[in-house]
Design a protein around this motif. Structure first.
Motif, PDB file in Angstrom:
ATOM      1  N   PHE A  79      53.565  55.296 -18.998  1.00 42.69           N
ATOM      2  CA  PHE A  79      52.901  55.167 -20.288  1.00 42.69           C
ATOM      3  C   PHE A  79      52.728  56.558 -20.887  1.00 42.69           C
ATOM      4  O   PHE A  79      52.383  57.504 -20.193  1.00 42.69           O
ATOM      5  N   ILE A  80      52.958  56.667 -22.194  1.00 44.64           N
ATOM      6  CA  ILE A  80      52.661  57.910 -22.895  1.00 44.64           C
ATOM      7  C   ILE A  80      51.873  57.562 -24.150  1.00 44.64           C
ATOM      8  O   ILE A  80      52.248  56.669 -24.904  1.00 44.64           O
ATOM      9  N   SER A  81      50.756  58.244 -24.342  1.00 42.46           N
ATOM     10  CA  SER A  81      49.909  57.949 -25.487  1.00 42.46           C
ATOM     11  C   SER A  81      49.006  59.133 -25.781  1.00 42.46           C
ATOM     12  O   SER A  81      49.091  60.180 -25.133  1.00 42.46           O
ATOM     13  N   ASP A  82      48.136  58.923 -26.761  1.00 48.20           N
ATOM     14  CA  ASP A  82      47.174  59.944 -27.161  1.00 48.20           C
ATOM     15  C   ASP A  82      46.066  60.017 -26.120  1.00 48.20           C
ATOM     16  O   ASP A  82      45.329  59.055 -25.928  1.00 48.20           O
ATOM     17  N   ARG A  83      45.925  61.142 -25.449  1.00 50.43           N
ATOM     18  CA  ARG A  83      44.943  61.282 -24.373  1.00 50.43           C
ATOM     19  C   ARG A  83      43.516  61.072 -24.869  1.00 50.43           C
ATOM     20  O   ARG A  83      42.714  60.394 -24.217  1.00 50.43           O
ATOM     21  N   LYS A  84      43.194  61.609 -26.024  1.00 48.98           N
ATOM     22  CA  LYS A  84      41.822  61.508 -26.526  1.00 48.98           C
ATOM     23  C   LYS A  84      41.440  60.057 -26.790  1.00 48.98           C
ATOM     24  O   LYS A  84      40.342  59.617 -26.469  1.00 48.98           O
ATOM     25  N   LYS A  85      42.371  59.292 -27.365  1.00 49.81           N
ATOM     26  CA  LYS A  85      42.084  57.892 -27.641  1.00 49.81           C
ATOM     27  C   LYS A  85      41.945  57.104 -26.344  1.00 49.81           C
ATOM     28  O   LYS A  85      41.102  56.222 -26.218  1.00 49.81           O
ATOM     29  N   LEU A  86      42.778  57.433 -25.366  1.00 41.25           N
ATOM     30  CA  LEU A  86      42.696  56.743 -24.081  1.00 41.25           C
ATOM     31  C   LEU A  86      41.323  56.936 -23.450  1.00 41.25           C
ATOM     32  O   LEU A  86      40.724  56.010 -22.904  1.00 41.25           O
ATOM     33  N   TYR A  87      40.828  58.157 -23.532  1.00 42.99           N
ATOM     34  CA  TYR A  87      39.519  58.452 -22.949  1.00 42.99           C
ATOM     35  C   TYR A  87      38.399  57.836 -23.767  1.00 42.99           C
ATOM     36  O   TYR A  87      37.458  57.259 -23.215  1.00 42.99           O
ATOM     37  N   SER A  88      38.477  57.962 -25.092  1.00 44.04           N
ATOM     38  CA  SER A  88      37.384  57.492 -25.942  1.00 44.04           C
ATOM     39  C   SER A  88      37.218  55.980 -25.863  1.00 44.04           C
ATOM     40  O   SER A  88      36.099  55.472 -25.952  1.00 44.04           O
ATOM     41  N   LEU A  89      38.313  55.244 -25.709  1.00 40.39           N
ATOM     42  CA  LEU A  89      38.241  53.791 -25.641  1.00 40.39           C
ATOM     43  C   LEU A  89      38.165  53.272 -24.210  1.00 40.39           C
ATOM     44  O   LEU A  89      37.992  52.076 -23.996  1.00 40.39           O
ATOM     45  N   GLY A  90      38.320  54.154 -23.245  1.00 41.30           N
ATOM     46  CA  GLY A  90      38.286  53.710 -21.856  1.00 41.30           C
ATOM     47  C   GLY A  90      39.562  53.040 -21.404  1.00 41.30           C
ATOM     48  O   GLY A  90      39.592  52.356 -20.374  1.00 41.30           O
ATOM     49  N   ILE A  91      40.637  53.209 -22.187  1.00 42.18           N
ATOM     50  CA  ILE A  91      41.895  52.524 -21.864  1.00 42.18           C
ATOM     51  C   ILE A  91      42.539  53.118 -20.624  1.00 42.18           C
ATOM     52  O   ILE A  91      43.246  52.429 -19.884  1.00 42.18           O
ATOM     53  N   LEU A  92      42.289  54.405 -20.374  1.00 41.81           N
ATOM     54  CA  LEU A  92      42.891  55.063 -19.222  1.00 41.81           C
ATOM     55  C   LEU A  92      42.524  54.348 -17.926  1.00 41.81           C
ATOM     56  O   LEU A  92      43.368  54.100 -17.066  1.00 41.81           O
ATOM     57  N   ALA A  93      41.250  53.972 -17.807  1.00 38.12           N
ATOM     58  CA  ALA A  93      40.796  53.262 -16.611  1.00 38.12           C
ATOM     59  C   ALA A  93      41.427  51.878 -16.517  1.00 38.12           C
ATOM     60  O   ALA A  93      41.732  51.395 -15.418  1.00 38.12           O
ATOM     61  N   VAL A  94      41.661  51.254 -17.672  1.00 37.90           N
ATOM     62  CA  VAL A  94      42.288  49.924 -17.685  1.00 37.90           C
ATOM     63  C   VAL A  94      43.723  50.012 -17.180  1.00 37.90           C
ATOM     64  O   VAL A  94      44.167  49.194 -16.364  1.00 37.90           O
ATOM     65  N   ILE A  95      44.457  51.017 -17.645  1.00 42.37           N
ATOM     66  CA  ILE A  95      45.838  51.197 -17.208  1.00 42.37           C
ATOM     67  C   ILE A  95      45.892  51.466 -15.705  1.00 42.37           C
ATOM     68  O   ILE A  95      46.732  50.908 -14.988  1.00 42.37           O
ATOM     69  N   GLU A  96      44.992  52.320 -15.239  1.00 40.52           N
ATOM     70  CA  GLU A  96      44.966  52.641 -13.810  1.00 40.52           C
ATOM     71  C   GLU A  96      44.641  51.414 -12.966  1.00 40.52           C
ATOM     72  O   GLU A  96      45.143  51.255 -11.856  1.00 40.52           O
ATOM     73  N   LYS A  97      43.811  50.526 -13.500  1.00 41.53           N
ATOM     74  CA  LYS A  97      43.439  49.319 -12.766  1.00 41.53           C
ATOM     75  C   LYS A  97      44.564  48.286 -12.780  1.00 41.53           C
ATOM     76  O   LYS A  97      44.883  47.690 -11.744  1.00 41.53           O
ATOM     77  N   LEU A  98      45.160  48.074 -13.952  1.00 43.41           N
ATOM     78  CA  LEU A  98      46.196  47.055 -14.077  1.00 43.41           C
ATOM     79  C   LEU A  98      47.521  47.492 -13.465  1.00 43.41           C
ATOM     80  O   LEU A  98      48.245  46.684 -12.876  1.00 43.41           O
ATOM     81  N   PHE A  99      47.843  48.785 -13.614  1.00 44.97           N
ATOM     82  CA  PHE A  99      49.136  49.292 -13.150  1.00 44.97           C
ATOM     83  C   PHE A  99      48.923  50.561 -12.316  1.00 44.97           C
ATOM     84  O   PHE A  99      49.200  51.671 -12.778  1.00 44.97           O
ATOM     85  N   PRO A 100      48.424  50.416 -11.101  1.00 42.55           N
ATOM     86  CA  PRO A 100      48.101  51.595 -10.283  1.00 42.55           C
ATOM     87  C   PRO A 100      49.306  52.459  -9.935  1.00 42.55           C
ATOM     88  O   PRO A 100      49.149  53.636  -9.629  1.00 42.55           O
ATOM     89  N   SER A 101      50.503  51.897  -9.980  1.00 42.64           N
ATOM     90  CA  SER A 101      51.705  52.663  -9.628  1.00 42.64           C
ATOM     91  C   SER A 101      52.328  53.357 -10.834  1.00 42.64           C
ATOM     92  O   SER A 101      53.278  54.133 -10.680  1.00 42.64           O
ATOM     93  N   ALA A 102      51.836  53.065 -12.007  1.00 38.75           N
ATOM     94  CA  ALA A 102      52.424  53.640 -13.216  1.00 38.75           C
ATOM     95  C   ALA A 102      52.073  55.116 -13.352  1.00 38.75           C
ATOM     96  O   ALA A 102      51.001  55.549 -12.935  1.00 38.75           O
ATOM     97  N   GLU A 103      52.995  55.876 -13.929  1.00 40.99           N
ATOM     98  CA  GLU A 103      52.713  57.269 -14.258  1.00 40.99           C
ATOM     99  C   GLU A 103      52.256  57.338 -15.715  1.00 40.99           C
ATOM    100  O   GLU A 103      52.670  56.532 -16.544  1.00 40.99           O
TER     101      GLU A 103
END
Length: 346
Positions: A115-139
């Motif tokens: 996945f590649i995206s805007d880091r600030k938005k990922l952190y502000s919305l908490g999406i980073l944790a969602v990606i890590e939970k749903l797809f733990p093997s993803a980079e």
């Protein structure tokens, strides 16, 4: 207010009512799937208390946000994968979208994706944790342009920008640390800020290489997303039709590019390969073992090429999967001289 009401009436006349299309949305989906086998559509509705009540769509009735996932094709172009219309962009809507995206692409059984995206938005919305939970093997990669834009420096300038971009663009780890040292001398505060972000998320020199792409930004995705602005304020079916038409045109354009390709490589891969071939005659090659060569460049920099492991210490071959000029020089040497010891001009 009169002008505003007249405009609203005209929009309703042209595009239709905003609420009524939801009443035929299921029929629209069925027709869409019958004409396009393999199409996956998911509709979220409110919990139904009993069978006598009409089910209510959770994502409506008025236009909201469009979330979209696109892939990067072999020509470094964007290829639409999935999209959704949600009431607002928040952690719940992103979770819903990513769960269905994972199911549709069977991502859980295929860990080699990024996945590649805007880091600030990922952190502000908490999406980073969602990606890590749903797809733990993803980079995960962070858009380098957004990394620079998110810096808290008061006086940004061309010099600082170029140094930061250099830190992300260089392929080898020694060059990365030299670039970071230059940033440290230029702006210590920003060096410390950038150092807190793991380099594997934003710097080419630390990419694993399993994706075979050196993409550093999501600029193409943002350009693509901006093209859908015209659809956002339309009734649901009109909005969907606009998106479908636009995506269809993009996919057709991609196929046109594929047809024009000569050989088995894409246009971009062919261009990179041809440019590397023109550089290989500037290299000096020294045989080491059956599959290892020392290659010296024009500025006397030295690299080790391992043909058996498809690797070069410049890391370009490792990251993008296309032989660098050093690799091509070693290949030519092996073709011309065979696995023999000695020094050769490439």
């Amino acid at each position: 207010m009169k002008v505003f009401r007249e405009k609203a009436m005209e929009k309703q006349f042209v595009y239709g009512d905003y609420e009524k299309p939801y009443g035929i949305l299921r029929e629209y989906v069925m027709e869409l799937q019958s004409k396009n086998p393999g199409t996956t559509v998911k509709i979220d509705v409110e919990t139904e208390p009993n069978l006598c009540e009409t089910r209510i769509f959770k994502r409506g009735p008025f236009p909201g946000q469009i979330l979209i996932a696109v892939g990067l094709d072999s020509n470094n172009g964007i290829y639409p994968v999935a999209y959704t219309i949600v009431e607002t962009e928040n952690i719940n809507s992103w979770t819903w979208f990513l769960e269905h995206l994972g199911d549709g692409l069977d991502l859980n059984s295929s860990p080699n994706f990024t996945f590649i995206s805007d880091r600030k938005k990922l952190y502000s919305l908490g999406i980073l944790a969602v990606i890590e939970k749903l797809f733990p093997s993803a980079e995960q990669r962070f858009c380098l342009r957004h990394v620079y834009d998110n810096m808290n420096v008061k006086h940004k300038g061309d010099e600082l920008r170029e140094v930061v971009l250099c830190c992300g663009k260089v392929y080898s780890i020694p060059k990365f640390y030299r670039a970071m040292e230059k940033l440290k001398k230029l702006n210590l505060e920003e060096h410390e800020w950038l150092s807190k972000i793991p380099a594997k998320h934003w710097a080419r020199s630390h990419f694993s290489g399993r994706e075979l792409t050196d993409s550093l930004t999501n600029n193409l995705c943002e350009v693509f997303n901006s093209k859908l602005d015209e659809a956002r304020d339309k009734p649901i079916i009109t909005c969907l039709e606009f998106i479908i038409e636009y995506l269809t045109k993009r996919i057709v354009n991609v196929h046109k590019v594929v047809v024009k390709c000569n050989g088995s490589l894409s246009t971009t891969a062919t261009t990179i390969s041809e440019n590397n071939k023109t550089e290989e005659n500037k290299m000096r090659v020294l045989f080491s073992t059956a599959d290892k060569y020392q290659v010296t460049g024009l500025w006397m920099e030295r690299y080790v090429v391992n043909l058996k492991e498809s690797s070069c210490t410049c890391r370009k071959w490792d990251i993008i999967g296309i032989p660098s000029q050093h690799v091509i020089a070693a290949m030519y040497d092996k073709m011309q001289n065979g696995p023999e010891c000695g020094y050769h001009e490439a």
